[in-house]
Design a protein around this motif. Structure first.
Motif, PDB file in Angstrom:
ATOM      1  N   ILE A   7      -1.836 -40.558  62.256  1.00 47.15           N
ATOM      2  CA  ILE A   7      -2.093 -39.244  61.669  1.00 47.15           C
ATOM      3  C   ILE A   7      -3.478 -39.251  61.033  1.00 47.15           C
ATOM      4  O   ILE A   7      -4.285 -38.371  61.269  1.00 47.15           O
ATOM      5  CB  ILE A   7      -1.037 -38.864  60.612  1.00 47.15           C
ATOM      6  CG1 ILE A   7       0.310 -38.650  61.285  1.00 47.15           C
ATOM      7  CG2 ILE A   7      -1.461 -37.609  59.861  1.00 47.15           C
ATOM      8  CD1 ILE A   7       1.439 -38.393  60.314  1.00 47.15           C
ATOM      9  N   SER A  45       1.323 -42.939  58.510  1.00 45.54           N
ATOM     10  CA  SER A  45       2.136 -42.713  59.691  1.00 45.54           C
ATOM     11  C   SER A  45       3.371 -41.915  59.332  1.00 45.54           C
ATOM     12  O   SER A  45       3.802 -41.897  58.200  1.00 45.54           O
ATOM     13  CB  SER A  45       2.514 -44.051  60.312  1.00 45.54           C
ATOM     14  OG  SER A  45       3.820 -44.407  60.008  1.00 45.54           O
ATOM     15  N   ASP A  97       3.483 -48.971  70.213  1.00 43.14           N
ATOM     16  CA  ASP A  97       3.688 -47.804  71.076  1.00 43.14           C
ATOM     17  C   ASP A  97       4.690 -46.808  70.482  1.00 43.14           C
ATOM     18  O   ASP A  97       4.885 -45.719  71.016  1.00 43.14           O
ATOM     19  CB  ASP A  97       4.107 -48.213  72.484  1.00 43.14           C
ATOM     20  CG  ASP A  97       5.450 -48.931  72.544  1.00 43.14           C
ATOM     21  OD1 ASP A  97       5.989 -49.341  71.492  1.00 43.14           O
ATOM     22  OD2 ASP A  97       5.964 -49.082  73.669  1.00 43.14           O
ATOM     23  N   ARG A  98       5.305 -47.153  69.368  1.00 42.77           N
ATOM     24  CA  ARG A  98       6.222 -46.247  68.674  1.00 42.77           C
ATOM     25  C   ARG A  98       5.544 -45.586  67.468  1.00 42.77           C
ATOM     26  O   ARG A  98       6.195 -44.975  66.641  1.00 42.77           O
ATOM     27  CB  ARG A  98       7.469 -47.004  68.207  1.00 42.77           C
ATOM     28  CG  ARG A  98       8.151 -47.809  69.283  1.00 42.77           C
ATOM     29  CD  ARG A  98       9.359 -47.261  69.868  1.00 42.77           C
ATOM     30  NE  ARG A  98      10.254 -46.662  68.903  1.00 42.77           N
ATOM     31  CZ  ARG A  98      11.252 -45.882  69.283  1.00 42.77           C
ATOM     32  NH1 ARG A  98      11.467 -45.660  70.537  1.00 42.77           N
ATOM     33  NH2 ARG A  98      12.038 -45.356  68.390  1.00 42.77           N
ATOM     34  N   SER A 144       7.338 -40.543  61.177  1.00 46.15           N
ATOM     35  CA  SER A 144       8.229 -40.865  62.282  1.00 46.15           C
ATOM     36  C   SER A 144       9.548 -40.125  62.225  1.00 46.15           C
ATOM     37  O   SER A 144      10.033 -39.785  61.167  1.00 46.15           O
ATOM     38  CB  SER A 144       8.501 -42.352  62.234  1.00 46.15           C
ATOM     39  OG  SER A 144       9.682 -42.666  62.879  1.00 46.15           O
ATOM     40  N   LEU A 158       4.912 -42.081  63.264  1.00 45.29           N
ATOM     41  CA  LEU A 158       3.835 -41.201  63.680  1.00 45.29           C
ATOM     42  C   LEU A 158       2.636 -41.551  62.862  1.00 45.29           C
ATOM     43  O   LEU A 158       2.696 -41.519  61.658  1.00 45.29           O
ATOM     44  CB  LEU A 158       4.226 -39.777  63.336  1.00 45.29           C
ATOM     45  CG  LEU A 158       4.674 -38.936  64.471  1.00 45.29           C
ATOM     46  CD1 LEU A 158       5.589 -37.883  63.967  1.00 45.29           C
ATOM     47  CD2 LEU A 158       3.480 -38.372  65.155  1.00 45.29           C
ATOM     48  N   GLN A 209       2.256 -43.184  66.005  1.00 45.98           N
ATOM     49  CA  GLN A 209       1.191 -42.217  66.278  1.00 45.98           C
ATOM     50  C   GLN A 209       0.330 -42.097  65.022  1.00 45.98           C
ATOM     51  O   GLN A 209       0.840 -41.820  63.940  1.00 45.98           O
ATOM     52  CB  GLN A 209       1.778 -40.855  66.637  1.00 45.98           C
ATOM     53  CG  GLN A 209       0.727 -39.815  66.902  1.00 45.98           C
ATOM     54  CD  GLN A 209       1.319 -38.438  67.101  1.00 45.98           C
ATOM     55  OE1 GLN A 209       2.523 -38.253  67.081  1.00 45.98           O
ATOM     56  NE2 GLN A 209       0.462 -37.463  67.286  1.00 45.98           N
ATOM     57  N   ARG A 267      10.501 -45.137  64.576  1.00 44.41           N
ATOM     58  CA  ARG A 267       9.375 -44.614  65.353  1.00 44.41           C
ATOM     59  C   ARG A 267       8.433 -44.000  64.342  1.00 44.41           C
ATOM     60  O   ARG A 267       8.799 -43.064  63.651  1.00 44.41           O
ATOM     61  CB  ARG A 267       9.826 -43.577  66.359  1.00 44.41           C
ATOM     62  CG  ARG A 267       8.672 -42.956  67.099  1.00 44.41           C
ATOM     63  CD  ARG A 267       9.156 -42.001  68.182  1.00 44.41           C
ATOM     64  NE  ARG A 267       8.077 -41.180  68.641  1.00 44.41           N
ATOM     65  CZ  ARG A 267       7.104 -41.588  69.459  1.00 44.41           C
ATOM     66  NH1 ARG A 267       7.080 -42.821  69.866  1.00 44.41           N
ATOM     67  NH2 ARG A 267       6.160 -40.764  69.832  1.00 44.41           N
TER      68      ARG A 267
END
Length: 128
Positions: free
Chosen positions: A97, A116, A92-93, A118, A127, A95, A125
């Motif tokens: 790409i 990813s 959940d941390r 972050s 992304l 996202q 975290r």
């Protein structure tokens, strides 16, 4: 456009989407996360070092990830599950790409690569 937006836009050009949903079942399936962290205004790549006590690939520097398990929904699920197991980064941390084209490693195992990015503040975290 800030560094985060530029990076995401640039990486999306390489997204293979669902063009490779699964390679032939006869080949072992694996996925890795390529975690990019935004820290102090700079992008940083997160790598891990495999334990020297493992039977395969001991001591190697690698991206977090690994073999698919029967309960994995897809390559993204595999990469996120393995990343959490290996480095403690919860899904959940993260996202997504993009998904890069799969490659065959030296052992001819296919590996799906996921990118990813972050912002780091305390806990990582990513992304994706």
């Amino acid at each position: 456009m800030d560094l985060k937006e530029k990076t995401v836009a640039s990486l999306k050009k390489y997204d293979s989407g669902d063009e490779f949903p699964r390679l032939p079942a006869a080949l072992p399936q694996a996925s890795v996360l390529i975690p990019l962290l935004l820290r102090d205004g700079q992008l940083r790549l997160l790598l891990s070092v495999r334990s020297i006590h493992l039977k395969q690939h001991a001591g190697e520097v690698c991206f977090p990830g690994g073999k698919a398990e029967s309960g994995d929904r897809d390559q993204v699920h595999t990469a996120l599950r393995e990343t959490e197991e290996e480095i403690g980064l919860p899904p959940d941390r993260v996202q997504v790409i993009c998904k890069l084209f799969p490659i065959l490693k030296g052992s001819y195992d296919p590996a799906y690569r996921l990118v990813s990015r972050s912002e780091h503040s305390g806990q990582p975290r990513a992304l994706f």
